[in-house]
Design an enzyme around this catalytic site. Structure first.
Site, PDB file in Angstrom:
ATOM      1  N   ARG A 164     -30.154-105.155 -80.267  1.00  0.00           N
ATOM      2  CA  ARG A 164     -30.161-105.550 -81.587  1.00  0.00           C
ATOM      3  C   ARG A 164     -31.774-106.458 -81.805  1.00  0.00           C
ATOM      4  O   ARG A 164     -32.033-106.804 -82.841  1.00  0.00           O
ATOM      5  CB  ARG A 164     -29.770-105.944 -82.514  1.00  0.00           C
ATOM      6  CG  ARG A 164     -28.772-104.642 -82.377  1.00  0.00           C
ATOM      7  CD  ARG A 164     -27.475-104.583 -83.529  1.00  0.00           C
ATOM      8  NE  ARG A 164     -25.864-105.163 -82.403  1.00  0.00           N
ATOM      9  CZ  ARG A 164     -25.035-105.863 -82.340  1.00  0.00           C
ATOM     10  NH1 ARG A 164     -24.528-105.929 -83.569  1.00  0.00           N
ATOM     11  NH2 ARG A 164     -23.879-105.516 -81.122  1.00  0.00           N
TER      12      ARG A 164
ATOM     13  N   CYS B 260     -28.681-110.955 -80.178  1.00  0.00           N
ATOM     14  CA  CYS B 260     -26.778-109.880 -80.256  1.00  0.00           C
ATOM     15  C   CYS B 260     -26.357-110.374 -79.034  1.00  0.00           C
ATOM     16  O   CYS B 260     -26.253-111.159 -78.361  1.00  0.00           O
ATOM     17  CB  CYS B 260     -27.953-108.863 -80.755  1.00  0.00           C
ATOM     18  SG  CYS B 260     -28.932-108.059 -79.306  1.00  0.00           S
TER      19      CYS B 260
END
Length: 119
Positions: free
Chosen positions: A87, A82
């Site tokens: 994330r 990410c």
């Protein structure tokens, strides 16, 4: 749909209890994905501003994240990244819990990749 939200929420809560398989993104090479899949879990807007070659964009924030990753072959290694690594760590945990054989979180994210590339 509510089940998917509940599942993701429970998985994220338990994220701190599990060690994930990780590799710093600066140690990653395109050779690593010869038989695998490179997954970018940033938003489509972030993806369009730049991404690693051959990456598939599946937005972590999308309500259908689990449904979208269901289309991926679970037997192939999946390398997830990410922007900075948060994330992708969550997504890697979810993929692992869904039964993917090998999931590698590319730590540091796209920002670290770009910073290393410019050095």
């Amino acid at each position: 749909m509510k089940f998917h939200y509940l599942l993701v929420t429970l998985l994220v809560i338990n994220l701190g209890c599990v060690q994930s398989n990780g590799k710093h993104i600066t140690e990653f090479s395109q050779n690593d994905i010869e038989s695998g899949i490179l997954m970018d879990v940033r938003t489509p807007e972030e993806f369009s501003e730049g991404h690693l070659d051959n990456a598939v964009n599946i937005d972590w924030f999308e309500a259908d994240f689990i449904k979208n990753v269901d289309t991926i072959d679970r037997a192939r290694p999946v390398y997830v990244y990410c922007k900075m690594g948060g994330r992708s760590a969550k997504a890697a945990y979810v993929l692992d819990s869904l039964g993917f054989d090998k999931v590698v979180n590319l730590e540091g994210g796209y920002d670290a990749f770009i910073a290393n590339k410019s050095n």
